[in-house]
Enzyme design. Structure first.
Site, PDB file in Angstrom:
ATOM      1  N   PRO A  57       0.828  -1.223   0.000  1.00  0.00           N
ATOM      2  CA  PRO A  57       0.000   0.000   0.000  1.00  0.00           C
ATOM      3  C   PRO A  57       0.849   1.254   0.000  1.00  0.00           C
ATOM      4  CG  PRO A  57      -0.024  -1.022   2.173  1.00  0.00           C
ATOM      5  CD  PRO A  57       0.778  -1.932   1.285  1.00  0.00           C
ATOM      6  N   CYS A  58       1.796   1.324  -0.858  1.00  0.00           N
ATOM      7  CA  CYS A  58       2.655   2.513  -0.875  1.00  0.00           C
ATOM      8  C   CYS A  58       1.815   3.738  -1.188  1.00  0.00           C
ATOM      9  CB  CYS A  58       3.737   2.317  -1.927  1.00  0.00           C
ATOM     10  SG  CYS A  58       3.100   1.600  -3.425  1.00  0.00           S
ATOM     11  N   HIS A  59       0.641   3.525  -1.758  1.00  0.00           N
ATOM     12  CA  HIS A  59      -0.207   4.675  -2.074  1.00  0.00           C
ATOM     13  C   HIS A  59      -0.744   5.303  -0.796  1.00  0.00           C
ATOM     14  CE1 HIS A  59      -2.568   0.963  -2.111  1.00  0.00           C
ATOM     15  NE2 HIS A  59      -3.372   1.674  -1.366  1.00  0.00           N
TER      16      HIS A  59
END
Length: 105
Positions: A57-59
């Site tokens: 979930p780098c976003h």
DNA sequence: GTCGTGACTAGCC
DNA sequence: CGGCTAGCCACGA
């Protein structure tokens, strides 16, 4: 409990995965979570080399200013993912940041 | 072993 | 208020 010597990169991905859906964290926060609050720079590098989205979930990771970050052309995708999670992002700026910022690392 | 790059941050003018 | 520079860390070649 595995005492694995994962590189900074792996630790960063692991920290990102710990971010609850609907919330976001900052690069500095992740850096601190991995044990190097001054390595926020390396955090960006780590995510940049991430295995891929949405595996990580780098976003959910944004800048300390509340911006989505300097994501290359993937910024649009990031905004879409954030909106999908519940984070309202407009003009590349997170509005609910103050209420959804996950700084409880 | 050395150099360069990068999704950052903070301070300064 | 706005934009820019310098500094920092880790990884890859």
């Amino acid at each position: 409990m595995e005492a694995k010597k994962q590189t900074f990169q792996e630790k960063v991905w692991n920290a990102c995965k710990k971010i609850p859906a609907g919330k976001v964290s900052t690069y500095a926060g992740i850096a601190k979570a991995v044990g190097n609050p001054a390595a926020f720079r390396a955090v960006g590098n780590a995510l940049n080399k991430s295995p891929g989205m949405p595996h990580v979930p780098c976003h959910r990771v944004i800048k300390s200013d509340g911006g989505l970050g300097g994501f290359a052309k993937g910024a649009k995708v990031k905004r879409r993912l954030l909106a999908r999670e519940g984070v309202l992002a407009v003009h590349g700026r997170v509005l609910d940041l103050g209420k959804r910022l996950f700084k409880d690392f």
